[in-house]
Structures are given as structure tokens and as C-alpha cells.
Write a protein that holds these residues in place. Structure first.
Motif, short mmCIF file in Angstrom:
data_model
loop_
_atom_site.label_atom_id
_atom_site.label_comp_id
_atom_site.label_asym_id
_atom_site.label_seq_id
_atom_site.Cartn_x
_atom_site.Cartn_y
_atom_site.Cartn_z
N ILE A 109 37.26 49.48 46.58
CA ILE A 109 37.58 48.30 45.78
C ILE A 109 37.61 48.69 44.31
CG2 ILE A 109 36.86 45.97 45.13
CD1 ILE A 109 35.40 45.81 47.84
N ILE A 131 37.89 48.18 40.34
CA ILE A 131 37.73 47.20 39.25
C ILE A 131 38.21 47.89 37.98
CG2 ILE A 131 36.12 45.77 37.95
CD1 ILE A 131 34.32 45.69 40.40
N CYS A 167 43.37 45.13 43.21
CA CYS A 167 42.20 45.44 42.39
C CYS A 167 41.70 44.19 41.65
CB CYS A 167 42.51 46.56 41.40
SG CYS A 167 43.77 46.10 40.18
N LEU A 168 40.49 44.30 41.14
CA LEU A 168 39.92 43.29 40.26
C LEU A 168 39.96 43.84 38.84
CD1 LEU A 168 36.81 42.46 42.48
CD2 LEU A 168 38.91 41.12 42.28
N THR A 169 39.84 42.97 37.87
CA THR A 169 39.93 43.42 36.48
C THR A 169 38.76 42.88 35.66
OG1 THR A 169 41.31 41.52 35.86
CG2 THR A 169 42.44 43.54 36.54
N GLN A 190 32.49 37.17 34.18
CA GLN A 190 33.41 37.99 34.98
C GLN A 190 32.70 38.65 36.15
OE1 GLN A 190 36.67 40.07 32.48
NE2 GLN A 190 34.97 39.85 31.04
N GLU A 236 32.19 36.15 38.94
CA GLU A 236 33.41 35.92 39.71
C GLU A 236 33.72 37.10 40.62
OE1 GLU A 236 36.95 34.19 41.18
OE2 GLU A 236 35.07 33.42 40.34
N ILE A 237 33.49 38.30 40.13
CA ILE A 237 33.71 39.49 40.96
C ILE A 237 32.78 39.49 42.17
CG2 ILE A 237 33.35 42.01 41.02
CD1 ILE A 237 34.50 42.05 38.13
N ILE A 266 33.95 37.15 44.84
CA ILE A 266 35.07 37.71 45.60
C ILE A 266 34.58 38.80 46.56
CG2 ILE A 266 37.22 39.02 45.41
CD1 ILE A 266 37.65 37.57 42.70
N LYS A 287 34.92 39.03 50.55
CA LYS A 287 35.48 40.22 51.21
C LYS A 287 34.54 40.71 52.31
CE LYS A 287 38.07 44.03 51.52
NZ LYS A 287 39.45 44.00 52.08
#
Length: 488
Positions: A442, A444, A462-464, A474, A477-478, A481, A485
Motif C-alpha cells: 500500500i 502512501i 495509492c494514498l496521498t 490525514q 483518514e488513512i 481506509i 481494506k
């Protein structure tokens, strides 16, 4: 002459009048009670007959004793008084002493040493607890071990269980033809044997002593089914609450559910976390986490129904069953069906960690925040800083290699401009690169890094992270997610 009733023969609580059987530890218990001054710790699985044995032994030797319980608020006040004024108390018996808080336990460990060292005859303490409960006192005072008598009750042999049933048959004037099946499903517990015999008699409409001897029988699965229906109403909601844990997680590791399954398989109704970790090494870090961070303590202490059936001692890291009926319930639960109904996936977990973090040192503050948030949600996370004691003196190449190759369910890569330039991140990437095809990496991506078309992460979902925005928002929120997952 009064008719003898079923409930007085096969009884659910109290000291049985007609069906008492001396456990193997009876003589040792009687002698220990007669020995002046020296304290006694009696421990063993719930429902094994500890308290009944002591009461019978006291009656036989005509010894008076003050009986107290750590479950009774008024008794706890007197228990505290004992520590303040321990003179001329005679024999004091404290049942369920493992439920006392550590401060009181420490007080009793000190008092037991004083009583033994001074050979006091005016006060004698007898402490009764569940299996391995004596270890908590030894943990508090290691030099106590040689100053007390510890009597360990173990599950009763089948011939003892059969003797109990035979006594009940003779009093009620019945013959239980499925006696062997009841013995085999009593798990060495006098309490469970009494319970099954009573259930059988009620099913066969035997409520009192019979005038003429009769035979009764039923398939043991029917008797178990009848009792399980009754117990399910009491215990299923509690079991669901414990299995869901503090965070109501239902992913493949499902640690709290597995603890219940392992408890159901334990002969003595108790689990020592260090021993469980050795038997199930893929759960080692998850087990250590819920123990060391106090998650399992919080779960039990915050729910009165759980606390009634399960006990956890943080110092000895022992999880034990409090109620013999709950042991019977756990042993006869269909765990695959239970998991399915709760939405759990009882997968064969092979990884040591849920997540492994890979990052350059310049982004440690982000990595640490991510680690903290994930572990607060009770996920096991490989984070180098947290592994420092384990890493010392080891070949780091050999230590890290298996973790990134297959030791974590997901590898989280914090990719920034520094990542491709660091020796360790390059090393780690070599060992997780083959996992892209498994969709278990995963990425980031920080907004100060632009992926090139030749980068393995290019065109990967991807995540940002935007360094110009609030980090905690942030990360929260990650984590949300990542949990989705994990549960997908």
C-alpha cells in the motif's frame, strides 16, 4: 420420612449433601488447614470442587472459620480490615481472592510472610482462586513460595466423576445407562457432572427419589443440546461482545475470538499468554499488544457480564474462565458457525503482523503517528523503533528480510523524495517488490515526490499526504481506509 428431591441430590450450587466425592487433594487440604500459622493457597479450574472440599474438610476436623468472598462488597471491607488488624482472627478463608486489586493482594502476600516467619497461631489465612491464581501472589512476592502451602486442584479423574454419579443414582433409586457419556462430557468437573445429571433427570421426568429402581437414558448430544439452549440465552451475547473486542473488528486475525477458541481447548480453563504465543507464533505480536497495552484488561473491566465469566491477571498474563457453566458453553460451541454468524473470517493466518511500515527517517513523525493510530485500533504493526530490544545483537539483513517478504499482511510504503536514497528503504523495497502482484503493498505518496513511469509504484492505487495540511486529520483518514481494506 421426607422424599429426597432431585435438586438436593444433583445440585447446581452449594455443598452437595448426597453426592460429595473427595477430590485427590482432599487429604492434603485437610492437613494444610490443621497446620497452624502457615498460609494456604488453593487454586484450580472453576467448578472443580475447591470450595466444597474446604468446607467438607473444615466440618470433618470440626474447625471454625470465617468465610469471605472477594465478590461480596461487605466482605471486601472486612478483608481490608484484616490487613489493618490481623490479630486473633482464627481461620479466615477468602474465596475468589484473585479478584482483589493488586494493592490488597500485595498486602496479603506480606501478611502471609509475617504469619509464617513468626509462627503465629492466632491467625491463619486460606486463599482460594481459579487456576494459576496463586502465581499473581508469587509475582508480587517471589520469596513467598516457600512460606505457604499451595494446593493445586486439577481436573478430576473419570472414576471420581463416575463415583459422584453413582452416589446420586443410589439416592434417587435410578440407573443412568448413559453414565459413561456424561462422565466423558464433564471435563473433569464435579459441577458440570451435577449439571448434566440434573438435566437428564428433568428430561426424563425424574424429580425426586423413586420408590422402585428404574433405568433412565438419553443420547448425550440431546442432553448437551438442552443445556446449551439454556446457556446460550445467558452467554451468547457476552461471548459476542468479547469476540468483537474493544474495536468490534472482524478481520482475519480475530484475536479475541481465537482466545475464546483456545480457552475452549484448554484442559484447565486458563491461558498463559506467553505459552499461547509459543504455540501460535503467528499471533505473538498481536497477543503481546493486547496484553501490554491493557486492551484485554479494558475489555473485561468495562463489561460486567464479561467480568462474571472471564478473569485476566495482567501481572501473570493469565486469562481464565470464572464460571464452570461458561467452560461447558465454550467447549460445546460450534466456532465455525459462531464466526459465520458474527461475520468473522476465521482464516489461517500465516503473517506475524497486520502491517509493516517502510519509510525514510525524515518521515518518522508520520510513521509514528500511523503506528500509534493503527495499534490503538489493536492491529499489530512492525515499526523499527518499537522493535529495538528485539533487534539488538541480530543480523539486521536476516531480521528484516522475512518481514517485508511475507511477515506482514500488508506493507505500507511512505514514499517521499528521500525514500529512494536510503540504504534501508532500498533494501526493504527489494524484499517487498514481488508482493505488488499480490496487491499487498500500500503506497502512501507525499506531495513533494513525483513518481516516474519506471517506478514500481507508478499506476498503482495509492494514498496521498499533503505536507501543507493537518497531519493528524490525514492520518486518521488513512487509518480509516486501511481498516476498510483489512476488513474487505
Amino acid at each position: 420420612m421426607n422424599t429426597i428431591l432431585l435438586e438436593d441430590v444433583f445440585c447446581d450450587s452449594g455443598v452437595p449433601q448426597y453426592t460429595f466425592v473427595e477430590p485427590a487433594e482432599y487429604i492434603k487440604t485437610k492437613v494444610a488447614l490443621r497446620t497452624r500459622g502457615r498460609g494456604v493457597i488453593v487454586e484450580g479450574p472453576s467448578g472443580i470442587g475447591k470450595t466444597t472440599c474446604i468446607k467438607k474438610a473444615l466440618a470433618e476436623i470440626d474447625m471454625k472459620a470465617t468465610m469471605l468472598s472477594a465478590r461480596v462488597p461487605d466482605d471486601i471491607e472486612f478483608i481490608k480490615f484484616i490487613l489493618q488488624s490481623p490479630e486473633n482472627l482464627g481461620v479466615v478463608i477468602i474465596d475468589d481472592f484473585h479478584l482483589l486489586d493488586d494493592t490488597i493482594k500485595k498486602g496479603f502476600s506480606d501478611l502471609l510472610k509475617v504469619l509464617a516467619d513468626t509462627a503465629r497461631a492466632d491467625t491463619k489465612l486460606v486463599l482460594i482462586g481459579i487456576n494459576k491464581a496463586g502465581e499473581c501472589l508469587i509475582q508480587l512476592a517471589p520469596d513467598l513460595n516457600n512460606r505457604i502451602d499451595t494446593i493445586k486442584f486439577e481436573k478430576n479423574p473419570e472414576e471420581k466423576i463416575e463415583e459422584l454419579i453413582t452416589k446420586g443414582e443410589d439416592v434417587l433409586n435410578i440407573t443412568i445407562t448413559c453414565k459413561k457419556d456424561i462422565v466423558g462430557n464433564s471435563y473433569g468437573s464435579f459441577h458440570i457432572a451435577q449439571m448434566l445429571c440434573k438435566t437428564l433427570c428433568i428430561d426424563q421426568r425424574i424429580t425426586e427419589q423413586q420408590r422402585d429402581r428404574i433405568e433412565i437414558s438419553a443420547p448425550i448430544k440431546n442432553i448437551i443440546h438442552i443445556k446449551m439452549q439454556e446457556l446460550a440465552r445467558i452467554f451468547t451475547p457476552t461471548t459476542r461482545t468479547f469476540a468483537a473486542g474493544n474495536r468490534n473488528r472482524r478481520d482475519g486475525r480475530a484475536l479475541y475470538l481465537r482466545l475464546l477458541i483456545w480457552l475452549s481447548e484448554a484442559d484447565d480453563g486458563a491461558l498463559q499468554m506467553n505459552e499461547v504465543s509459543m504455540v501460535h507464533p503467528q499471533y505473538k505480536y498481536s497477543i503481546n499488544q493486547i496484553a501490554d497495552k491493557g486492551y484485554i484488561t479494558r475489555l473485561i473491566d468495562n463489561n460486567a457480564n464479561i467480568k462474571d465469566v472471564l478473569y485476566y491477571d495482567a501481572s501473570s498474563r493469565i486469562l481464565a474462565i470464572e464460571d464452570p457453566k461458561y467452560m461447558f458453553y465454550l467447549k460445546n460451541t460450534d466456532w465455525n458457525q459462531f464466526a459465520k454468524e458474527m461475520g468473522f473470517k476465521l482464516e489461517n493466518i500465516k503473517t506475524l503482523y497486520d502491517f509493516a511500515l517502510s519509510f525514510a527517517g525524515e518521515k518518522r513523525v508520520y510513521a509514528e503517528s500511523l503506528y500509534n493510530h493503527l495499534t490503538e485500533n489493536e492491529y499489530s504493526v512492525f515499526y523499527d523503533k518499537n522493535q529495538t530490544p528485539d533487534i539488538l545483537g541480530k543480523d539486521l539483513d536476516k531480521y528484516f528480510e522475512p518481514i517485508y517478504e511475507a511477515g506482514a499482511t500488508y506493507v505500507i510504503v511512505l514514499m517521499d523524495a528521500y525514500y529512494p536514497k536510503k540504504v534501508w528503504t532500498v533494501f526493504e523495497s527489494k524484499h517487498y517488490k514481488d508482493r505488488f502482484g499480490e496487491n499487498s503493498v500500500i503506497p502512501i505518496i507525499f506531495n513533494d515526490f513525483i513518481l516516474s513511469p519506471t517506478d514500481p509504484l507508478y499506476n498503482k492505487g495509492c494514498l496521498t499526504i499533503d505536507r501543507g495540511k493537518d497531519m493528524e486529520e490525514q492520518i486518521n483518514e488513512i487509518v480509516r481506509i486501511l481498516i476498510e481494506k483489512m476488513n474487505s
